[in-house]
Design a protein around this motif. Sequence first.
Motif, PDB file in Angstrom:
ATOM      1  N   GLU A 530     -29.705  32.317 -56.951  1.00 40.35           N
ATOM      2  CA  GLU A 530     -28.378  32.703 -56.452  1.00 40.35           C
ATOM      3  C   GLU A 530     -27.511  31.456 -56.418  1.00 40.35           C
ATOM      4  OE1 GLU A 530     -28.630  34.644 -52.730  1.00 40.35           O
ATOM      5  OE2 GLU A 530     -29.934  36.264 -53.423  1.00 40.35           O
ATOM      6  N   ASN A 531     -26.771  31.263 -57.471  1.00 40.04           N
ATOM      7  CA  ASN A 531     -25.934  30.078 -57.559  1.00 40.04           C
ATOM      8  C   ASN A 531     -24.782  30.178 -56.562  1.00 40.04           C
ATOM      9  OD1 ASN A 531     -27.424  28.882 -59.617  1.00 40.04           O
ATOM     10  ND2 ASN A 531     -26.326  30.046 -61.184  1.00 40.04           N
ATOM     11  N   PRO A 532     -24.430  29.068 -55.934  1.00 37.46           N
ATOM     12  CA  PRO A 532     -23.338  29.097 -54.954  1.00 37.46           C
ATOM     13  C   PRO A 532     -21.989  29.492 -55.549  1.00 37.46           C
ATOM     14  CG  PRO A 532     -24.653  27.099 -54.723  1.00 37.46           C
ATOM     15  CD  PRO A 532     -25.085  27.753 -56.000  1.00 37.46           C
ATOM     16  N   ILE A 533     -21.817  29.280 -56.853  1.00 35.64           N
ATOM     17  CA  ILE A 533     -20.545  29.567 -57.515  1.00 35.64           C
ATOM     18  C   ILE A 533     -20.796  30.584 -58.622  1.00 35.64           C
ATOM     19  CG2 ILE A 533     -18.584  28.585 -58.760  1.00 35.64           C
ATOM     20  CD1 ILE A 533     -19.201  25.903 -57.543  1.00 35.64           C
ATOM     21  N   PRO A 534     -20.006  31.660 -58.713  1.00 39.43           N
ATOM     22  CA  PRO A 534     -20.159  32.608 -59.821  1.00 39.43           C
ATOM     23  C   PRO A 534     -20.002  31.919 -61.165  1.00 39.43           C
ATOM     24  CG  PRO A 534     -18.765  33.533 -58.104  1.00 39.43           C
ATOM     25  CD  PRO A 534     -19.000  32.099 -57.722  1.00 39.43           C
TER      26      PRO A 534
END
Length: 948
Positions: A530-534
Amino acid sequence: MANHEDTKKAHVILEAVRLASSAEVSTLHQLIANEPETLQLELVLRILLTYLPESTEPDAYIELLRQLASETIYPPPQSSRRPFPPGKELSDTKARTQVRQLHLLPLAEEQDLQAGCTDVLSCFLIHRARRIDVETGFIPEIQELLEPFLDRDPYLREWTISNILPLRRLDYEYYPQLDDSYTLDTFEKLEGRPAIDSLLSRSAAVGSTETIRAARDIRGVVGPWIYGESRRKRRKTHHDRRRSSPTPPTPANQGGTVGTEESPSTWSDVNDWIVDLAKRDFLAAVETVDEWNGPDDVDYGGYSDNGARDNDTSQLLRRQYAQAALATLYTNTATSVSTFEKSYNLLRKVAKLCDLETPPPLDGPETSSIPHVSREILDQLSEVHLLHNALLRPDNPLTSPVQPSVSFAAFILKSGFLFSKLGNPKSCRVAAGLASFAGCEEQLHELRKTLQKVPVKTRDEDSWAVARIQILWLRDWQSQVPGIGSNDRENTLGVFGKMKLVDVEVEVFRALLRASCYNLAVHVYCMRDENPIPVDILEKTILSVAMSFYDGASNGNRTRGGVRKASEIIAAFQSHFPKSGSFNEANALLAATHSMSFYSLTLQHGVPFQAVNIRASKNPLSLIGKILEQNPRSYTKLDDLIEIGQNLVRARLGPGRSLGSFTEETEAVPRGQTLGQEMAESSRRIISMAIEAALAEGDFDTAYSYIINRLSPAVPTSPSSQTPAPTQDPDTSHSDDDDISWRAAYLAGRFANSKLSPSQPSIRRLEQRLELLSLSLLLAPSSHLAEIIQVWRNVEADFTALLAREAAEEDQWNSKADRRGNVITTVPGGFAPSVADVDQTANQSRPRRQSRVTAAAANEEAPMGLFDVARGAAQAFQKSAFPLRATAAAAVSPSKARPLSTASDDSGSETRAERVRKRDMVANAVTGGLASGIGWVIGAQPAAGSSG
């Protein structure tokens, strides 16, 4: 008998006055012991007060005063002499007269009477102390006089504690080196906040090297003074109330303990002074609070019980002091790390002072369990609460000594501490304003400013990882694991709490790229489940940062400066975006910029060219034209220039386009075909620019070669292809390729340079120009034919003249050779030719010349139609290296091509005949074109009718 007694008393009083005036205290003591009925307590005290010299040592008469107070007078064990018997020196009348003329001072002054002093000995001692101060100013002597009697009367003790004790400490213990000192009278008149400022002014005057002076002065000077000042206020209020009310005083309002006499309003002046000190010298204020424990911490010199204050008053005073300590935090303008550490220690002391939960150490991890605060405290705050004069208000939620206020101050102090470590120091007031009143835009501005202040020159990725955690904690004070899951909520408590988590992460990611921490950026933002930034925002951010470095570059070489930085950023993330068209566009732009950096390029007004000019240009391909203009013989590097142009096309620059505009939706469109067309067009435009540059530098051969070998226009192969449709504008029916081709051919065809290469005959140059003009005639729209024809006729005239001159020179040469054969030899013994020989030679040469003329006349034919001429011209151009020969050969049959391609090289006359035939063919084509396709030259005869 009565007169005798009065006379005796008069003599005794006069003797006592004389002994007091001469300071014979021991003899006076004996006299008082002998005459107790005459020299009673009050009379003796008044005589001593009036006539005993102030310089007399207190030890000389303390014992006498002690016996007078106990009403038991004993003669001193050692007496210098016995009292003089009364009546021996003065007459009785004079003695009585002198006694009446004595002006004895009253024991109690008006201020003491108003303050409630009723003990005659206490009144004497206080009055005596004032007179000693006026005469000698020696405060230790006064203290020595008063100490034996302090337990006798509370008023005397209070007066001594609040006046003599502070004066002695100020002038003889704390600041003996200072010349300015208080008089007792001046000191007694001090009151209110001016008194606090005056008493504590010396601690600031000496300097800030020993900041504990203020705490010592409050404990040893101000505290005792407030002790007496509060009681004086109470006594004055009681006195006024008693005068206006018949109610007798009660022990409750006459009490003599410390606690019941101290007014909280008096200590509030001390609190105000501490807050004001914090505004001037914050560290001094912090040290003061650290060294002084509040109103309970007062040094009364052992003259009073410090624990006599009642619990309610003590708690109230303690809370007021704790509020002042909290208020100092918000007056602080210092922003060093050490300042925040001391401030945090002060806050911990306040928590302990008020029995609240103590915050954890300041240097602990950001997830330490500082007691949480609800958002209600922020909802209660307003900017008014941060004003200096509002910090000590009891209802101020920032400084009220309660758990939410202490926790909020702990968060603010830790935020300021982290700001200082990150390189963007903020005071507590500013940090509180950011957290409470700042909007999203203001918080974003401060976040960017903070990230810019972080040392960007270091590649220490561990430090940047810690900085990221700190930034995320500054957004959400109550987060347990910064940046993970539960933090993604809006309106969190923090100095960046108004910002969304993704916005904070984007700014941190930008900072990591600027700091060249690519490995950390990839690990945190590209390699998690789950990357902090799309992904889409991440891609745009990468390109934005890369282009910001690109735009700031002063050199286009990708091994230097901003272009190098942009290349590194794109390369670091290329593998994580394999299908990104935007990354391909960026790479194409960087490649083009790098190639252009090897050329010298200057814009208008001598401004050096920068990389940003490429992106800012409405027509990036025009920059290649400037390269050709400013770099001599750069047109010879055509392949390099074409590659630059194609990369500029791949970068999708120009009006209405921007780097990164590629999306998946645009991929569905047949973009390859459009991009291929643009690249082909850019190549033709660059070739055309190179042709113009070559001609500008006089290199016709290179220009001719580029036209013949590199330009490939779609040449019409049938009459219908040249004739525009009736409903179509002739000027717009031509493709862009044809437009570039005919203009380049026309420009080269009209080129007339006098500096021809010796290896190339001038007639060959004219043939090339006619060939190029013929091509431009075939491709140009009808609106430009007249212009081209005019140039073509001029070149044709030059060509005809050159042919005529060449023929004349040949005839002249032949005639000269004939004449040379007819010259009479001068060799001795030679014979001259006969007339018959000369006629025979002339008859032989005449047919040859006539055959050449006949051959030339035979080549004159009737003009053909415009479309036939076009086909014939295309066939004729097959002899050259022109690339049209392949398409023309496919469209024209060999039978029709043969008459237009006569290639007899047997003799010079036949070569001239072929040249004349090609010239006449093109001329007929031009004339036919002007006749709108009729195909007949006006006034000429058709080939079929010439024989008839």
